[in-house]
Design an enzyme around this catalytic site. Structure first.
Site, PDB file in Angstrom:
ATOM      1  N   SER A  42       0.797  -1.231   0.000  1.00 13.49           N
ATOM      2  CA  SER A  42       0.000   0.000   0.000  1.00 13.49           C
ATOM      3  C   SER A  42       0.826   1.276   0.000  1.00 13.49           C
ATOM      4  CB  SER A  42      -0.942   0.021   1.207  1.00 13.49           C
ATOM      5  OG  SER A  42      -1.973  -0.925   1.053  1.00 13.49           O
TER       6      SER A  42
ATOM      7  N   LYS B 272       0.315   3.527  -2.946  1.00 13.52           N
ATOM      8  CA  LYS B 272      -0.898   4.336  -3.076  1.00 13.52           C
ATOM      9  C   LYS B 272      -0.585   5.829  -3.062  1.00 13.52           C
ATOM     10  CE  LYS B 272      -3.814   0.803  -0.908  1.00 13.52           C
ATOM     11  NZ  LYS B 272      -4.589   0.418   0.294  1.00 13.52           N
TER      12      LYS B 272
ATOM     13  N   TYR C 291      -4.420  -2.733 -10.175  1.00  9.43           N
ATOM     14  CA  TYR C 291      -4.254  -2.508  -8.738  1.00  9.43           C
ATOM     15  C   TYR C 291      -3.308  -3.525  -8.112  1.00  9.43           C
ATOM     16  CZ  TYR C 291      -5.481  -2.003  -3.807  1.00  9.43           C
ATOM     17  OH  TYR C 291      -5.431  -1.825  -2.447  1.00  9.43           O
TER      18      TYR C 291
ATOM     19  N   TYR D 252      -3.812   3.384   8.093  1.00  8.73           N
ATOM     20  CA  TYR D 252      -5.057   2.655   8.328  1.00  8.73           C
ATOM     21  C   TYR D 252      -5.837   3.326   9.458  1.00  8.73           C
ATOM     22  CZ  TYR D 252      -2.282  -0.521   5.491  1.00  8.73           C
ATOM     23  OH  TYR D 252      -1.503  -1.042   4.504  1.00  8.73           O
TER      24      TYR D 252
ATOM     25  N   VAL E  58       1.272  -3.391   4.149  1.00  7.29           N
ATOM     26  CA  VAL E  58       1.312  -4.642   4.893  1.00  7.29           C
ATOM     27  C   VAL E  58       2.531  -5.495   4.554  1.00  7.29           C
ATOM     28  CG1 VAL E  58      -1.172  -4.703   5.273  1.00  7.29           C
ATOM     29  CG2 VAL E  58      -0.197  -5.833   3.248  1.00  7.29           C
TER      30      VAL E  58
END
Length: 305
Positions: free
Chosen positions: A65, A68, A190, A241, A259
């Site tokens: 992530s 992102k 993705y 998160y 992660v």
């Protein structure tokens, strides 16, 4: 006084070596389950791209992530303010792969760093470029100075095989007309995006444009100063998160975790950081990584507060 980063990193590495609770690697993605929580690397990049590191700072790992942030920047650079019509800027308070809020909020994800929001941003970038994951990879190669960066096909395949929740998120948002591409195409882009392999050194350098207020490594401008501020602000409030408040309290920097065990962080106008250790806490953030960044800002006094 000139701050020298090497002794700071050495001190942090010594303290991390004594850390007894190291968390557990992400096991819901089988390709990540074998990570060793004892592994640790950390790098700091100055504005000119000079990098200092300690531990496994040059060892590639699955960025997950963390990417992102870069996809958001690339989409925002092309679409501008209308991007925010498709995704919000508020903390979610729910797990990163939750479907709960989407129905109440008409298919508009809370922020670009939960999975639903990242899917929307990737969808927008792919609609504008026709190659979202390729544009991302080219950008990371250019900003890091490492032309060998690439996707990990085994990780991408593992995520595809276990990607039912992400598929559900994408289909649900498509039902609200918030997804432009066919869902299988979006999922492919993705999962490729999340599978990029890079090191702490690579990611610290690649994040430098956010410390330089939108200026890329070659001196060209990717984001306006205001847009760079926006990305940093969303990182601070939503980047770890549903532990963003605790991260801001402890670390005091814009940051984004993944992660795979990595966390990038930005000291605007000064430097960027990347720390990596695969052991995660219950919210999906690296235990050693958060501790290391906490120690960095405490020792150096470098913080946005």
């Amino acid at each position: 006084m000139l701050l020298t980063f090497e002794p700071v990193l050495d001190r942090i590495a010594e303290e991390i070596a004594d850390l007894t609770e190291r968390g557990r690697p992400a096991d819901y993605i089988p390709a990540l389950a074998s990570g060793d929580p004892q592994d640790f690397g950390m790098a700091v990049a100055e504005l000119d791209g000079t990098v200092y590191g300690v531990g496994d700072w040059q060892r590639p790992f699955s960025t997950q992530s963390v990417t992102k942030v870069f996809t958001l920047a690339l989409a925002l650079a092309r679409k501008g303010e209308p991007l925010w019509d498709h995704v919000g800027r508020e903390p979610s308070g729910n797990p990163f792969n939750s479907l709960v809020q989407l129905e109440y909020e008409n298919g508009i994800p809370r922020n670009p760093f939960i999975n639903a929001g990242a899917l929307v941003v990737t969808d927008q970038l792919h609609r504008m470029t026709g190659d979202a994951s390729g544009v991302l990879l080219d950008f990371l190669r250019a900003e890091s100075g490492n032309q060998d960066l690439d996707f990990d096909r085994d990780v991408a395949a593992s995520e595809t095989a276990h990607g039912d929740r992400n598929a559900a998120l994408a289909h649900f948002m498509a039902s609200y007309d918030n997804i432009a591409n066919p869902v299988p195409t979006l999922l492919r882009e993705y999962f490729r995006q999340c599978s990029v392999e890079a090191s702490c050194a690579d990611l610290a350098r690649a994040t430098g444009f956010l410390a330089r207020h939108g200026i890329r490594a070659d001196g060209s401008r990717l984001l306006t100063r205001s847009q760079a501020k926006q990305v940093n602000a969303v990182m601070l409030t939503c980047g770890t998160y549903d532990a963003a408040g605790d991260f801001a309290y402890r670390v005091g920097l814009p940051g984004k975790s993944g992660v795979g065990g990595a966390i990038i962080a930005v000291v605007p106008g000064r430097c960027t950081l990347c720390v990596w250790s695969p052991g995660l806490d219950e919210r999906g953030n690296s235990v050693a990584g958060v501790t290391a960044l906490d120690r960095f800002t405490t020792i150096t006094g470098l913080s946005v507060f």
